[in-house]
Write a protein that holds these residues in place. Structure first.
Motif, PDB file in Angstrom:
ATOM      1  N   UNK A   1       0.621  -6.013 102.220  1.00 32.31           N
ATOM      2  CA  UNK A   1       1.756  -6.091 103.136  1.00 32.31           C
ATOM      3  C   UNK A   1       2.607  -4.835 102.968  1.00 32.31           C
ATOM      4  N   UNK A   2       3.578  -4.619 103.834  1.00 30.95           N
ATOM      5  CA  UNK A   2       4.319  -3.337 103.806  1.00 30.95           C
ATOM      6  C   UNK A   2       4.976  -3.011 102.475  1.00 30.95           C
ATOM      7  N   UNK A   3       5.326  -3.990 101.674  1.00 35.10           N
ATOM      8  CA  UNK A   3       6.011  -3.721 100.419  1.00 35.10           C
ATOM      9  C   UNK A   3       5.066  -3.691  99.223  1.00 35.10           C
ATOM     10  N   UNK A   4       3.776  -3.796  99.456  1.00 29.24           N
ATOM     11  CA  UNK A   4       2.826  -3.746  98.347  1.00 29.24           C
ATOM     12  C   UNK A   4       1.650  -4.669  98.589  1.00 29.24           C
ATOM     13  N   UNK A   5       1.183  -5.268  97.511  1.00 26.62           N
ATOM     14  CA  UNK A   5       0.029  -6.151  97.612  1.00 26.62           C
ATOM     15  C   UNK A   5       0.191  -7.301  96.629  1.00 26.62           C
ATOM     16  N   UNK A   6      -0.307  -8.462  97.028  1.00 25.97           N
ATOM     17  CA  UNK A   6      -0.319  -9.640  96.158  1.00 25.97           C
ATOM     18  C   UNK A   6      -1.762  -9.885  95.748  1.00 25.97           C
ATOM     19  N   UNK A   7      -1.992  -9.915  94.450  1.00 30.04           N
ATOM     20  CA  UNK A   7      -3.338 -10.148  93.916  1.00 30.04           C
ATOM     21  C   UNK A   7      -3.494 -11.642  93.610  1.00 30.04           C
ATOM     22  N   UNK A   8      -4.467 -12.265  94.240  1.00 31.47           N
ATOM     23  CA  UNK A   8      -4.666 -13.705  94.102  1.00 31.47           C
ATOM     24  C   UNK A   8      -5.990 -13.940  93.377  1.00 31.47           C
ATOM     25  N   UNK A   9      -5.958 -14.403  92.133  1.00 34.80           N
ATOM     26  CA  UNK A   9      -7.221 -14.682  91.433  1.00 34.80           C
ATOM     27  C   UNK A   9      -7.909 -15.892  92.037  1.00 34.80           C
ATOM     28  N   UNK A  10      -9.214 -15.809  92.167  1.00 39.03           N
ATOM     29  CA  UNK A  10      -9.986 -16.921  92.717  1.00 39.03           C
ATOM     30  C   UNK A  10     -11.168 -17.208  91.806  1.00 39.03           C
ATOM     31  N   UNK A  11     -11.621 -18.455  91.855  1.00 37.47           N
ATOM     32  CA  UNK A  11     -12.772 -18.862  91.073  1.00 37.47           C
ATOM     33  C   UNK A  11     -14.012 -18.927  91.931  1.00 37.47           C
ATOM     34  N   UNK A  12     -15.001 -19.655  91.436  1.00 39.84           N
ATOM     35  CA  UNK A  12     -16.266 -19.768  92.151  1.00 39.84           C
ATOM     36  C   UNK A  12     -16.041 -20.388  93.524  1.00 39.84           C
ATOM     37  N   UNK A  13     -16.682 -19.797  94.545  1.00 41.47           N
ATOM     38  CA  UNK A  13     -16.524 -20.298  95.903  1.00 41.47           C
ATOM     39  C   UNK A  13     -15.210 -19.910  96.545  1.00 41.47           C
ATOM     40  N   UNK A  14     -14.540 -18.865  96.013  1.00 41.55           N
ATOM     41  CA  UNK A  14     -13.267 -18.382  96.567  1.00 41.55           C
ATOM     42  C   UNK A  14     -12.171 -19.437  96.475  1.00 41.55           C
ATOM     43  N   UNK A  15     -12.228 -20.300  95.452  1.00 40.74           N
ATOM     44  CA  UNK A  15     -11.242 -21.353  95.294  1.00 40.74           C
ATOM     45  C   UNK A  15     -10.125 -20.920  94.352  1.00 40.74           C
ATOM     46  N   UNK A  16      -8.995 -21.570  94.492  1.00 41.94           N
ATOM     47  CA  UNK A  16      -7.885 -21.381  93.569  1.00 41.94           C
ATOM     48  C   UNK A  16      -7.339 -22.746  93.190  1.00 41.94           C
ATOM     49  N   UNK A  17      -6.845 -22.842  91.969  1.00 43.62           N
ATOM     50  CA  UNK A  17      -6.248 -24.090  91.510  1.00 43.62           C
ATOM     51  C   UNK A  17      -4.902 -24.292  92.196  1.00 43.62           C
ATOM     52  N   UNK A  18      -4.691 -25.483  92.726  1.00 37.96           N
ATOM     53  CA  UNK A  18      -3.411 -25.803  93.356  1.00 37.96           C
ATOM     54  C   UNK A  18      -2.436 -26.226  92.262  1.00 37.96           C
ATOM     55  N   UNK A  19      -1.321 -25.516  92.161  1.00 37.38           N
ATOM     56  CA  UNK A  19      -0.297 -25.862  91.183  1.00 37.38           C
ATOM     57  C   UNK A  19       0.670 -26.842  91.842  1.00 37.38           C
ATOM     58  N   UNK A  20       0.410 -28.135  91.617  1.00 38.74           N
ATOM     59  CA  UNK A  20       1.254 -29.155  92.231  1.00 38.74           C
ATOM     60  C   UNK A  20       2.584 -29.248  91.485  1.00 38.74           C
ATOM     61  N   UNK A  21       3.654 -29.289  92.254  1.00 38.15           N
ATOM     62  CA  UNK A  21       4.997 -29.347  91.679  1.00 38.15           C
ATOM     63  C   UNK A  21       5.694 -30.597  92.200  1.00 38.15           C
ATOM     64  N   UNK A  22       6.208 -31.402  91.289  1.00 40.11           N
ATOM     65  CA  UNK A  22       6.885 -32.619  91.711  1.00 40.11           C
ATOM     66  C   UNK A  22       5.889 -33.693  92.127  1.00 40.11           C
ATOM     67  N   UNK A  23       6.423 -34.822  92.551  1.00 35.72           N
ATOM     68  CA  UNK A  23       5.591 -35.971  92.906  1.00 35.72           C
ATOM     69  C   UNK A  23       5.220 -36.000  94.374  1.00 35.72           C
ATOM     70  N   UNK A  24       5.704 -35.033  95.147  1.00 35.64           N
ATOM     71  CA  UNK A  24       5.339 -34.955  96.553  1.00 35.64           C
ATOM     72  C   UNK A  24       6.265 -35.762  97.445  1.00 35.64           C
ATOM     73  N   UNK A  25       6.384 -35.342  98.680  1.00 36.23           N
ATOM     74  CA  UNK A  25       7.201 -36.061  99.646  1.00 36.23           C
ATOM     75  C   UNK A  25       8.642 -35.595  99.655  1.00 36.23           C
ATOM     76  N   UNK A  26       9.445 -36.180 100.539  1.00 34.52           N
ATOM     77  CA  UNK A  26      10.848 -35.750 100.683  1.00 34.52           C
ATOM     78  C   UNK A  26      11.661 -35.866  99.402  1.00 34.52           C
ATOM     79  N   UNK A  27      11.240 -36.744  98.493  1.00 30.02           N
ATOM     80  CA  UNK A  27      11.988 -36.934  97.256  1.00 30.02           C
ATOM     81  C   UNK A  27      11.249 -36.357  96.054  1.00 30.02           C
ATOM     82  N   UNK A  28      10.247 -35.543  96.295  1.00 33.27           N
ATOM     83  CA  UNK A  28       9.462 -34.995  95.202  1.00 33.27           C
ATOM     84  C   UNK A  28      10.165 -33.911  94.424  1.00 33.27           C
TER      85      UNK A  28
END
Length: 739
Positions: free
Chosen positions: A267-294
């Motif tokens: 992007x115009x201000x640089x680059x973001x490096x995103x590590x990926x695993x097998x099959x171009x996957x990344x681990x989802x870092x879930x935060x909170x319990x989800x939903x409007x009150x998560x």
């Protein structure tokens, strides 16, 4: 020393030379637990516009017409100035809800003589073209549409790929590949600035833990919705793979990815490096319990956006994801932090990780670090615990366990490094047990003797249960109420003639293994014997189960599912089709260690056993996969059944009612239940000598399910009865003599 052996086994596990499912499942549990204990911090950069129950009540049932979606886009982009709007919904069909098409057709046909009608309709065309309204609202605005990948059906128009095979310059890039997709209609896709895949791939246990950031369709690589939305928000120039420069430095995960190091978002201000695993996957870092009150992301009701009731500061220059938490719209996922997690928040977590340039991932040094911990803890504890008294041993073991856990938590929180912990924890616990409780294990010799005797027949967990109370179990003969099952391969003689010996051996071994695992592992059955290609099993001994009939029926349904899975696999290898028949019966049987002085076996005998064997043979006559006796049906009422017939089998004078289990009664879909009701009504008509009415019912059933051989069999019978009715002594029961 036992401690060094355990250390060696743990080292094999962490280096991948040994794979123990229980250890890997514990690692998964620990990884899930780490996410659950993290306290979320609200991120104001990402807001979820929620098509919630309140919005559905105010606007109407979903999907909404495109003019409403156009208003939503206009509000978000022009009024509130969102940096990007990503839709976790798709628009694969044109919207004709305005009725313009119907009015135009009437004006051209039935109402063509009405003066000025065609001209008036033309003036309304733009206002009633809801797709056009939405396209106009999106034009030039930072809107990203979503679409799904699945199956083989290609529907809608794909966006431009992030890159293609040609751009890889001959390199191999492994990614999840899909032949099918359900994308958006052309005019909407053309108006949007991008599109992303919102499909997620759950783990085998149904839980979403990771997801592909790029998927391959044809020769193109297409970004996930999260990646595409961030790219539009940051006005990114490109999404491209980053390769490792030295092949010698590749980790196993990088080798599995074809030498890929990461995905870069330029992007115009640089680059973001995103590590990926097998099959171009990344681990989802879930935060909170989800939903409007998560607690992790702010939720704004879609109806409030439409009404302009949201404070402008909440949406100005933020990334907006439009999704739903309404239960009836089926966008809830099972995740490590919640069993009902909004699907749109999966993408929100990925957006946050990309914006933060922070991804939880296994580092290149993961295996080396885990191995060093295993060797250090294993060697030190092996020698220390051998010379310490019980109380100091407990203190040292607890301290070692705490140190290992705290180190893992530090690396996870401060370094974003995901390291496995299960093998180290299990090693510490095992070393403590072997050194403190060594004498105890030698006091259970009687239990081990029982394991030796019964381990060949029953599931390991049953053997463990028996070993706890060995005096309660015996191999002496006794009479019990049990359920027995026979399963056989259809047409095995033809199969054996058509396959070379080596392939035939693999064919039968794969089949017998699958059937045996279903019997022993799913519902704790006792595996009796193999009789050629047939398998015999029973439930209720040596461990008594009050629900032995239900366990047998549930296992039979599972075995048919396993046979279907194997049949697809065999078909891909060019092998003959696999079809099995299963007979089940319940009743009083003799069970125990029986045989000669040369060879004995723990088995069952009796008239009820013979009937089960006959029922297995009967299945081929009726085209049924499973046939159960009336006693089994009575003892397993939680299943829905299709009555097959009253049959007179060899060795019994009275007819025997036989049934085909269809599935759990509570889960039967309405169409299947209607078919069962119609079949039983038709069978009653036949037994009441109402041949014509029965023929009508059978014709309807055959039309609805032409593949079901049972209906064809009864059609032939009814055809005979209509021409040559049975004599006056016929009691209304259709019988069939069989061996």
């Amino acid at each position: 020393m036992p401690g060094l052996v355990l250390t060696f086994l743990a080292a094999l596990q962490v280096t991948g030379w040994l794979r123990v499912d229980a250890v890997e499942r514990l690692d998964t549990f620990i990884a899930d637990l780490r996410m659950r204990v993290e306290r979320p911090v609200l991120d104001p950069r990402v807001v979820i516009v929620d098509i919630d129950d309140r919005s559905l009540t105010a606007v109407g049932r979903f999907p909404w017409s495109r003019d409403v979606m156009a208003q939503l886009v206009t509000q978000l982009t022009r009024r509130y100035g969102a940096a990007a709007v990503g839709f976790d919904v798709s628009f694969p069909e044109p919207d004709n809800s305005s009725g313009y098409t119907v009015l135009r057709r009437l004006a051209e046909r039935e109402l063509k003589d009405v003066p000025g009608l065609a001209a008036q309709l033309e003036t309304l065309r733009t206002r009633m073209d809801y797709d056009g309204l939405l396209a106009a609202a999106m034009a030039g605005k930072p809107v990203v549409l979503g679409y799904a990948t699945s199956g083989s059906l290609a529907k809608g128009v794909l966006p431009r790929p992030a890159f293609t095979e040609e751009a890889l310059n001959g390199r191999t890039l492994y990614a999840y590949q899909s032949r099918g997709y359900e994308a958006n209609i052309a005019r909407l896709q053309a108006a949007a600035q991008g599109a992303g895949i919102f499909s997620v791939l759950p783990d085998p246990d149904g839980v979403v833990r990771s997801t592909p950031l790029l998927q391959k369709i044809g020769t193109g690589y297409y970004p996930a919705l999260s990646l595409a939305t961030v790219a539009v928000a940051l006005q990114a120039r490109a999404i491209a793979p980053l390769w490792m420069e030295s092949v010698d430095s590749l980790s196993s995960a990088q080798r599995a990815g074809g030498g890929l190091d990461a995905i870069a978002l330029f992007h115009p201000e640089g680059a973001i490096r995103i590590p990926v695993g097998e099959g171009m996957t990344t681990t989802v870092q879930f935060r909170g319990s989800g939903g409007p009150h998560g607690g992790a992301f702010r939720y704004v009701s879609a109806v409030d956006v439409l009404r302009g009731a949201v404070p402008p500061a909440l949406l100005k220059d933020v990334i907006v994801l439009v999704g739903t938490t309404a239960a009836g719209l089926n966008d809830l996922r099972a995740t490590p932090v919640s069993a009902v997690y909004p699907g749109v928040e999966v993408h929100a977590n990925l957006v946050k990780s990309i914006l933060d340039d922070s991804f939880k991932a296994r580092p290149d040094y993961a295996v080396a670090a885990e191995l060093a911990q295993v060797l250090a803890f294993g060697i030190v504890l092996t020698f220390a615990l051998a010379v310490l008294a019980p109380l100091p041993s407990i203190a040292v073991s607890v301290a070692a366990l705490a140190l290992a856990v705290l180190a893992n938590i530090y690396l996870y929180g401060a370094q974003d490094a995901v390291l496995n912990l299960a093998a180290i924890v299990l090693l510490i616990v095992a070393l403590f047990v072997f050194n403190v409780a060594w004498g105890y294990f030698f006091e259970v010799r009687r239990g081990r003797a029982l394991v030796s005797r019964f381990g060949e027949y029953v599931a390991p967990e049953l053997v463990a249960e028996m070993a706890d109370n060995p005096e309660r179990y015996t191999m002496e003969g006794e009479t019990r109420d049990l359920t027995v099952l026979f399963v056989d391969v259809r047409g095995f003689t033809t199969i054996s003639e058509g396959l070379p010996p080596r392939e035939l051996r693999e064919y039968i071994n794969r089949y017998l293994t699958a059937m045996s695992q279903d019997i022993r592992d799913s519902h704790r059955g006792t595996l009796d014997k193999y009789i050629g290609d047939a398998v015999m099993a029973f439930w209720g001994a040596p461990v008594a189960f009050a629900d032995h009939a239900s366990r047998a029926v549930a296992t039979a349904l599972l075995m048919q599912a396993s046979a279907t899975r194997l049949d697809r696999e065999f078909g891909r290898r060019g092998w003959p089709a696999l079809r099995i028949g299963i007979g089940i019966n319940s009743g009083s049987m003799h069970v125990g260690d029986m045989g000669s002085s040369i060879r004995r076996a723990y088995t069952v005998m009796g008239d009820a056993v013979n009937l089960a064997a006959r029922l297995e043979g009967i299945t081929k006559v009726y085209g049924a996969g499973i046939a159960v006796g009336a006693a089994t049906r009575a003892q397993a009422p939680e299943f829905a059944y299709r009555e097959l017939d009253l049959v007179r089998v060899k060795g019994k004078n009275e007819p025997v009612a036989i049934f085909e289990p269809v599935g759990l009664d509570a889960t039967i879909d309405p169409a299947t239940r209607a078919e069962l009701d119609e079949w039983h009504r038709t069978l009653a008509l036949l037994r009441a000598r109402r041949w014509d009415d029965a023929a009508v019912g059978l014709a309807a059933l055959r039309a609805a399910a032409p593949e079901r051989a049972l209906y064809a069999l009864y059609e032939r019978r009814v055809a005979v009865y209509r021409v040559d009715p049975p004599g006056p002594d016929w009691d209304g029961v259709t019988t069939f003599d069989t061996k």
